[in-house]
Design an enzyme around this catalytic site. Structure first.
Site, mmCIF file in Angstrom:
data_model
loop_
_atom_site.group_PDB
_atom_site.id
_atom_site.type_symbol
_atom_site.label_atom_id
_atom_site.label_comp_id
_atom_site.label_asym_id
_atom_site.label_seq_id
_atom_site.Cartn_x
_atom_site.Cartn_y
_atom_site.Cartn_z
ATOM 1 N N GLU A 103 56.327 33.280 30.371
ATOM 2 C CA GLU A 103 54.880 32.859 31.056
ATOM 3 C C GLU A 103 53.777 32.198 30.180
ATOM 4 O O GLU A 103 53.914 32.545 29.044
ATOM 5 C CB GLU A 103 54.403 33.967 31.932
ATOM 6 C CG GLU A 103 54.742 34.112 33.337
ATOM 7 C CD GLU A 103 54.049 32.852 34.138
ATOM 8 O OE1 GLU A 103 53.712 31.785 33.520
ATOM 9 O OE2 GLU A 103 53.943 33.206 35.411
ATOM 10 N N ASP A 104 53.045 31.343 30.540
ATOM 11 C CA ASP A 104 51.969 30.824 30.027
ATOM 12 C C ASP A 104 50.835 31.873 29.888
ATOM 13 O O ASP A 104 50.410 32.160 28.589
ATOM 14 C CB ASP A 104 51.276 29.486 30.547
ATOM 15 C CG ASP A 104 51.170 29.375 32.174
ATOM 16 O OD1 ASP A 104 51.482 30.397 32.643
ATOM 17 O OD2 ASP A 104 50.753 28.427 32.717
ATOM 18 N N ASP A 107 46.706 36.021 34.532
ATOM 19 C CA ASP A 107 45.440 36.427 35.057
ATOM 20 C C ASP A 107 45.181 37.328 35.988
ATOM 21 O O ASP A 107 45.128 38.750 35.457
ATOM 22 C CB ASP A 107 45.142 34.810 35.698
ATOM 23 C CG ASP A 107 43.823 34.888 36.322
ATOM 24 O OD1 ASP A 107 42.608 35.994 35.787
ATOM 25 O OD2 ASP A 107 43.097 33.908 36.625
ATOM 26 N N PHE A 156 38.337 30.094 32.054
ATOM 27 C CA PHE A 156 39.311 29.211 32.525
ATOM 28 C C PHE A 156 39.645 28.497 31.311
ATOM 29 O O PHE A 156 38.959 27.633 30.557
ATOM 30 C CB PHE A 156 38.995 28.280 33.701
ATOM 31 C CG PHE A 156 40.207 27.637 34.171
ATOM 32 C CD1 PHE A 156 40.937 28.345 35.243
ATOM 33 C CD2 PHE A 156 40.408 26.223 33.743
ATOM 34 C CE1 PHE A 156 41.989 27.765 35.686
ATOM 35 C CE2 PHE A 156 41.395 25.651 34.454
ATOM 36 C CZ PHE A 156 42.286 26.261 35.496
ATOM 37 N N ARG A 169 47.757 19.289 29.930
ATOM 38 C CA ARG A 169 48.989 20.279 29.591
ATOM 39 C C ARG A 169 49.295 19.943 28.197
ATOM 40 O O ARG A 169 50.033 20.757 27.578
ATOM 41 C CB ARG A 169 49.811 20.043 30.631
ATOM 42 C CG ARG A 169 49.641 20.835 31.942
ATOM 43 C CD ARG A 169 51.181 21.042 32.852
ATOM 44 N NE ARG A 169 50.948 20.911 34.362
ATOM 45 C CZ ARG A 169 50.579 22.265 34.867
ATOM 46 N NH1 ARG A 169 50.662 23.221 34.051
ATOM 47 N NH2 ARG A 169 50.729 22.222 36.173
HETATM 48 P P1 IMP Z 1 47.772 34.734 38.269
HETATM 49 O O1 IMP Z 1 48.547 34.899 39.570
HETATM 50 O O2 IMP Z 1 46.224 35.028 38.662
HETATM 51 O O3 IMP Z 1 48.339 35.673 37.129
HETATM 52 O O4 IMP Z 1 47.875 33.389 37.779
HETATM 53 C C1 IMP Z 1 49.072 32.844 37.136
HETATM 54 C C2 IMP Z 1 49.079 31.379 37.015
HETATM 55 O O5 IMP Z 1 47.780 31.004 37.427
HETATM 56 C C3 IMP Z 1 49.462 31.167 35.634
HETATM 57 O O6 IMP Z 1 50.769 31.119 35.513
HETATM 58 C C4 IMP Z 1 48.711 29.781 35.494
HETATM 59 O O7 IMP Z 1 49.702 28.586 35.877
HETATM 60 C C5 IMP Z 1 47.607 29.811 36.403
HETATM 61 N N1 IMP Z 1 46.157 30.126 35.674
HETATM 62 C C6 IMP Z 1 45.610 31.474 35.371
HETATM 63 N N2 IMP Z 1 44.624 31.138 34.499
HETATM 64 C C7 IMP Z 1 44.578 29.929 34.222
HETATM 65 C C8 IMP Z 1 43.634 29.459 33.402
HETATM 66 O O8 IMP Z 1 42.756 30.023 32.768
HETATM 67 N N3 IMP Z 1 43.984 27.977 33.148
HETATM 68 C C9 IMP Z 1 44.947 27.265 33.654
HETATM 69 N N4 IMP Z 1 45.961 28.050 34.435
HETATM 70 C C10 IMP Z 1 45.659 29.138 34.881
HETATM 71 MG MG MG Z 2 52.238 29.589 35.175
#
Ligand code: IMP
Ligand code: MG
Length: 184
Positions: A103-104, A107, A156, A169
């Protein structure tokens, strides 16, 4: 694409390309050790993990297999919706497989906890997670992230696979955006 292409849209470089490649090499060494006797399947989560995967798999010594999934939990905004949808599923049968999700960023962790449950239900022998970045909110979610690259502040970020409205990206680093970009 580089910092000079961003002009005033870039607020700050949080992690340089060097920071990232150094850390990925450390993580790859750890994964090489942990999966030495296993046939590991790396599952990249599109699109954000594309750059992490590309560099991580080249830092590994193991002959890892790769597959990709695309899920969506985000609109074009900056907060998780909690609704996860499979856009592209795996081609690989997970029965008995040792899966490492790449995963990248974690959050809210909503996407990830859904994904781990989904992959585990397919009969995988193990499902672990490697994430390049982790935000503080991730601590609230009960998902074990076995390998974390960097803990970052609750801001962010874009670059190295991460987008804002599908842009940025391709940046080789992770940085924060100037507020005028998302407030306009
Ligand atoms: P989560 O479900 O809130 O954990 O979000 C997961 C996904 O949201 C990540 O895999 C990213 O694709 C996107 N995401 C969350 N935070 C960021 C950020 O700061 N910048 C860009 N994409 C984000
Ligand atoms: Mg992602």
């Amino acid at each position: 694409m580089d910092a000079s292409d961003m002009g005033a849209d870039l607020k700050k470089v949080l992690l340089s390309a060097d920071d990232i490649s150094t850390r990925l090499a450390e993580m790859a060494a750890q994964v090489d050790e942990d999966y030495a006797d296993k046939d590991v399947l790396l599952v990249g989560v599109l699109k954000g993990a594309a750059l992490v995967m590309a560099d991580f798999v080249r830092a590994l010594h193991l002959p890892a297999q790769m597959d990709w999934m695309a899920v969506s939990s985000y609109g074009s905004g900056t907060k998780s919706s909690g609704v996860v949808r499979i856009i592209k599923d795996l081609d690989t049968d997970l029965t008995g497989r040792h899966v490492l999700v790449v995963e990248d960023i974690i959050d809210s962790g909503l996407t990830l906890s859904w994904l781990v449950a989904n992959l585990s239900s397919r009969g995988a022998a193990s499902v672990e997670v490697l994430a390049l970045l982790r935000k503080p909110d991730a601590a609230k979610v009960h998902v074990d992230v076995r390998y974390t690259g960097f803990e970052i502040p609750d801001e962010f970020v874009v670059g190295y696979g991460l987008d804002y409205a599908e842009h940025y990206r391709g940046l080789p680093f992770v940085g924060t955006l100037a507020p005028h970009v998302y407030e306009s």
